[in-house]
Design a protein around this motif. Structure first.
Motif, short mmCIF file in Angstrom:
data_model
loop_
_atom_site.label_atom_id
_atom_site.label_comp_id
_atom_site.label_asym_id
_atom_site.label_seq_id
_atom_site.Cartn_x
_atom_site.Cartn_y
_atom_site.Cartn_z
N ILE A 233 23.91 -33.42 7.26
CA ILE A 233 22.98 -34.01 8.04
C ILE A 233 21.59 -33.36 8.00
O ILE A 233 21.39 -32.09 8.68
CB ILE A 233 23.93 -34.87 9.46
N ILE A 234 20.25 -33.88 7.76
CA ILE A 234 19.17 -33.63 7.44
C ILE A 234 18.89 -34.14 9.61
O ILE A 234 18.10 -35.29 8.68
CB ILE A 234 18.19 -33.70 6.54
N GLU A 276 17.34 -26.34 3.28
CA GLU A 276 17.29 -25.38 2.15
C GLU A 276 18.75 -25.78 1.51
O GLU A 276 18.89 -25.72 0.18
CB GLU A 276 16.40 -25.00 2.32
N ALA A 277 19.22 -24.79 2.82
CA ALA A 277 20.76 -24.25 2.71
C ALA A 277 22.06 -25.64 1.63
O ALA A 277 22.02 -25.47 1.50
CB ALA A 277 21.33 -23.79 3.27
N ILE A 278 21.75 -26.48 3.05
CA ILE A 278 22.37 -27.09 3.10
C ILE A 278 21.93 -28.75 0.99
O ILE A 278 22.74 -28.83 0.87
CB ILE A 278 22.31 -28.58 4.35
N LEU A 279 20.83 -28.61 1.31
CA LEU A 279 20.19 -29.27 -0.30
C LEU A 279 21.01 -28.33 -1.50
O LEU A 279 20.24 -28.85 -2.66
CB LEU A 279 18.89 -29.13 -0.57
N PRO A 297 4.25 -36.38 7.54
CA PRO A 297 3.82 -35.67 5.60
C PRO A 297 5.20 -34.98 5.86
O PRO A 297 5.69 -34.81 4.72
CB PRO A 297 2.96 -35.59 6.11
N GLU A 298 5.61 -34.42 6.54
CA GLU A 298 6.93 -33.32 6.84
C GLU A 298 7.95 -33.65 6.15
O GLU A 298 8.99 -33.59 5.27
CB GLU A 298 6.82 -32.12 7.42
N ALA A 299 7.97 -34.63 6.99
CA ALA A 299 9.33 -35.21 6.78
C ALA A 299 9.30 -36.01 5.57
O ALA A 299 10.30 -36.51 4.72
CB ALA A 299 9.44 -36.82 8.00
N ARG A 300 8.27 -36.88 5.08
CA ARG A 300 8.74 -37.60 3.99
C ARG A 300 8.31 -36.05 2.73
O ARG A 300 9.82 -37.03 1.63
CB ARG A 300 7.07 -38.38 3.51
N GLN A 302 10.67 -33.72 2.79
CA GLN A 302 12.55 -33.71 2.89
C GLN A 302 12.47 -34.75 2.10
O GLN A 302 13.78 -35.15 1.49
CB GLN A 302 12.94 -33.35 4.22
N LEU A 303 12.26 -35.99 2.18
CA LEU A 303 13.37 -37.44 2.03
C LEU A 303 13.31 -37.61 0.40
O LEU A 303 13.47 -37.71 -0.47
CB LEU A 303 12.29 -38.78 2.37
N ASP A 304 11.69 -36.81 0.49
CA ASP A 304 11.41 -36.09 -1.29
C ASP A 304 12.18 -35.70 -1.95
O ASP A 304 13.36 -36.42 -3.18
CB ASP A 304 10.03 -36.86 -1.95
#
Length: 461
Positions: A233-234, A276-279, A297-300, A302-304
């Motif tokens: 869960i992010i 990063e560790a989860i992904l 922008p940072e959230a977008r 992460q979504l990418d």
């Protein structure tokens, strides 16, 4: 509204007409189907009307014919039955049913109220508001709140889209042959009362059906935490939203990794990790992103990164608002499925003004995006890209409070990590979420729902 757990299809007016024609092609007649329908209505009035005098309002179509048949059977039972005709019978079968009724037929304007009212005015064909004269007389005949039985659907609702066209509320609705969209879509569903489906000998089939209780298998001796599924869960700008998802997911999944939730009062069983560790963790069986993520922008970014991962994904809340239509082709090409859980505002922002009923719009959104779409609300619709749809019974109104959608997203992600198909994971999640809310009781807050998930699951074992 209460409907049986037994799976039943939900048919539009055109689909029901096709099913009836199929039955007639195999030997039934319109009169036979009408007799079965009228008998079913009469039996319901006999059982639930308490033997009190009955007033049956018959319209000009076959719905009215069902009413005349019901009147005839009730009279044979020795009940006090009066019949009111609204307009001339416009079909051969309804005219025959009216002629077979041996009692008087009253004019609507002159009719007096009765303790039991049967609404056989309009069935599935109504597409315009009730006229002023009819509406005024219905108000007059129902102002003392008679026990009202609707034949197929309450008069004044759109059968296919569930809109209110000046509806007459019913305590009991006898759905003929199958459920109709009006029985499950709001606002029409609120006018139906208890819905009973009457078998009239029509084999009804549809890709749209009622959501029913899921079957959940208790973990066996071969199970372990990874086999039960690891959910990642992010989180983001509002860690409390992600924490609600984690609280729900840990009740179902074997393992939950959470990012961006340091300092949240989560169970020790939830493991905190960097995004990063989860992904990078290949054990993750499903990812959830959106609750509390933020929209910058940072959230977008992460979504990418998340959309590039190969595991199943649940997109909720902020993730939905960050999506763009040009993301859909890439989503369709992903090797693993996506489940999206929008409420009405998120749905409109993402898909625009789609046409048709809520069922039609959810189905179109699933086809456009390639995702399973959980179109939330008091009439939650779960649509699969292949056209299959399940519609949930109305959950507790107390779910209309902050954070309950985050809880639902966590439940769906956990079922997805368990290995269920995205359609079944979404369906099981919606059902368990509503049942846990019922168990939580009135004035609930979202934080209380996860603790009721075990009891909700116990009803499904």
């Amino acid at each position: 509204m209460r409907i049986s757990d037994t799976p039943v299809p939900i048919l539009t007016a055109a689909e029901m007409l096709a099913a009836e024609r199929s039955a007639m092609a195999q030997g039934d007649t319109v009169e036979t189907l009408m007799d079965r329908a009228g008998r079913a209505v009469a039996e319901a009035v006999w059982r639930f009307g308490g033997g009190r005098p009955v007033l049956i309002l018959c319209g000009p179509g076959n719905n009215g014919g069902d009413g005349y048949v019901a009147a005839r059977y009730l009279a044979k039972h020795g009940m006090d039955v009066r019949v009111v005709a609204f307009g001339l019978s416009g079909t051969e079968a309804s005219r025959a049913a009216r002629e077979a009724w041996e009692g008087p037929v009253e004019a609507l304007e002159e009719a007096e109220e009765a303790p039991v009212l049967v609404d056989a005015l309009f069935g599935t064909g109504l597409a315009r508001p009730l006229g002023d004269t009819l509406a005024q007389n219905l108000v007059r005949l129902t102002e003392r709140k008679p026990f009202t039985v609707a034949v197929d659907v309450p008069s004044g609702v759109g059968s296919d889209d569930g809109v209110n066209l000046g509806a007459v509320p019913a305590h009991l609705t006898i759905a003929l042959g199958a459920l109709k969209p009006a029985h499950v879509l709001q606002p029409a569903a609120a006018f139906c009362g208890i819905v009973n489906v009457a078998d009239i000998g029509v084999a009804a089939a549809s890709k749209v059906s009622l959501l029913t209780r899921p079957r959940i298998q208790e973990p066996g001796p071969e199970s372990h935490k990874y086999r039960r599924g690891l959910v990642g869960i992010i989180g983001g700008e509002m860690p409390g939203a992600g924490a609600l998802s984690a609280l729900a997911a840990i009740r179902i999944a074997g393992y939950v990794l959470a990012s961006g939730m340091d300092g949240m009062a989560l169970p020790h069983a939830v493991v905190h990790r960097r995004c990063e560790a989860i992904l990078e963790d290949r054990r993750v069986a499903a990812l959830l992103v959106g609750p509390g993520l933020g929209r910058g922008p940072e959230a977008r970014k992460q979504l990418d990164q998340i959309l590039e991962k190969s595991c199943p994904i649940v997109l909720d809340a902020d993730a939905l608002m960050l999506l763009r239509p040009d993301d859909f082709p890439e989503m369709k090409r992903r090797p693993s499925p996506i489940v999206m859980t929008p409420h009405a505002g998120e749905f409109a922002a993402l898909f625009g003004e789609l046409s048709g009923s809520k069922i039609d719009r959810a189905r179109a959104a699933a086809e456009i995006s390639g995702a399973v779409v959980v179109f939330k609300g008091s009439d939650t619709v779960i649509a699969c890209p292949d056209g299959h749809v399940r519609v949930a019974q109305a959950g507790p109104g107390w779910l209309a409070t902050a954070g309950t959608g985050d809880v639902l997203a966590g439940i769906v992600a956990a079922f997805l990590a368990n290995g269920r198909s995205p359609y079944d994971a979404a369906s099981a999640g919606v059902w368990i979420h509503a049942e846990a809310a019922r168990l939580a009781g009135p004035a609930l807050i979202a934080d209380e729902i996860p603790a009721r998930i075990p009891a909700a699951i116990a009803t499904c074992l």
